[in-house]
Write an enzyme that holds these catalytic residues in place. Sequence first.
Site, PDB file in Angstrom:
ATOM      1  N   CYS A 117      -4.253   1.988   7.255  1.00 51.51           N
ATOM      2  CA  CYS A 117      -2.828   1.759   7.168  1.00 51.51           C
ATOM      3  C   CYS A 117      -2.373   3.181   6.065  1.00 51.51           C
ATOM      4  O   CYS A 117      -3.202   3.673   5.310  1.00 51.51           O
ATOM      5  CB  CYS A 117      -2.553   0.734   5.956  1.00 51.51           C
ATOM      6  SG  CYS A 117      -0.873   0.375   5.607  1.00 51.51           S
ATOM      7  N   HIS A 159       0.158  -5.871  12.589  1.00 51.20           N
ATOM      8  CA  HIS A 159       0.135  -5.122  11.281  1.00 51.20           C
ATOM      9  C   HIS A 159       1.381  -4.275  10.987  1.00 51.20           C
ATOM     10  O   HIS A 159       1.802  -4.819   9.770  1.00 51.20           O
ATOM     11  CB  HIS A 159      -0.859  -3.801  11.849  1.00 51.20           C
ATOM     12  CG  HIS A 159      -1.022  -2.921  10.768  1.00 51.20           C
ATOM     13  ND1 HIS A 159      -2.154  -2.672  10.017  1.00 51.20           N
ATOM     14  CD2 HIS A 159      -0.122  -1.946  10.134  1.00 51.20           C
ATOM     15  CE1 HIS A 159      -2.164  -1.710   9.272  1.00 51.20           C
ATOM     16  NE2 HIS A 159      -0.825  -1.431   9.176  1.00 51.20           N
ATOM     17  N   GLU A 160       2.279  -4.090  11.817  1.00 50.40           N
ATOM     18  CA  GLU A 160       3.528  -3.388  11.444  1.00 50.40           C
ATOM     19  C   GLU A 160       4.669  -4.603  10.821  1.00 50.40           C
ATOM     20  O   GLU A 160       5.307  -4.423   9.935  1.00 50.40           O
ATOM     21  CB  GLU A 160       4.389  -2.636  12.532  1.00 50.40           C
ATOM     22  CG  GLU A 160       3.269  -1.407  12.920  1.00 50.40           C
ATOM     23  CD  GLU A 160       3.240  -0.486  11.734  1.00 50.40           C
ATOM     24  OE1 GLU A 160       3.773  -0.672  10.654  1.00 50.40           O
ATOM     25  OE2 GLU A 160       2.168   0.299  11.825  1.00 50.40           O
ATOM     26  N   HIS A 163       4.125  -5.935   7.246  1.00 53.02           N
ATOM     27  CA  HIS A 163       4.739  -5.142   6.204  1.00 53.02           C
ATOM     28  C   HIS A 163       6.333  -5.754   5.770  1.00 53.02           C
ATOM     29  O   HIS A 163       6.422  -5.692   4.712  1.00 53.02           O
ATOM     30  CB  HIS A 163       4.626  -3.773   6.840  1.00 53.02           C
ATOM     31  CG  HIS A 163       3.704  -2.810   6.575  1.00 53.02           C
ATOM     32  ND1 HIS A 163       2.939  -2.797   5.350  1.00 53.02           N
ATOM     33  CD2 HIS A 163       2.753  -2.098   7.383  1.00 53.02           C
ATOM     34  CE1 HIS A 163       1.871  -1.812   5.348  1.00 53.02           C
ATOM     35  NE2 HIS A 163       1.761  -1.622   6.744  1.00 53.02           N
TER      36      HIS A 163
END
Length: 208
Positions: A117, A159-160, A163
């Site tokens: 990351c 993953h994104e 966020h």
Amino acid sequence: PLLPLAPPPPQSMSTLTASPMEVVSLGHPVLEAVAQDVVIGDPESMKEAAALALRMFATLEHVGGIGLAAPQVGQSLKLIILNVRQREGCDGIPPTVVINPVLTFPSAEKITMMEGCLSIPGMIGRTERFANARMEYFDLEGNKKLMVATGYLAGVLQHETDHVFGKVYLESLVSIKEFYFRSEYVKFHLDDDVEKVSVGTVEFSDAQ
């Protein structure tokens, strides 16, 4: 490479006049908060989203990577950019702006994969992710879109999207014992890693 460098955005998203932004690091409060929705259909909100996406592409081009979420540049908005280079065994995701993503998972199948990351520089860890992901989102024109991904690319979407919901990949680690400095992972573990996930598919369509 585990995090291949992103190719430049298309001419319609030229970053020549856009300045890169600072990527915030783990510990910054914006990474721990659920981001705000972009107001779809509001001209000012969509204009601001487009300007932010342009600078985010410039940032991604500057630092290298395959995706970036608005909280990573200090902006608490549900906006993500993706730019994954196609390689053998894995589809690519062209430069794409994702607004207000909603993820669902068609099956309970899981995979493990190595993740890094930009907000946790120099580190890498093995995570567990759903093997299939279905993302509904809006584009910069306010059109509702659908992206369906498998394997590595399904992991990228998770993953994104994490966020913009105040999460980082550390919360998906298989074990703290599989959290490494990237340099040491490459030196001591990469060649023997039989669980590397590097394949994946993606399909795009208009959402119903």
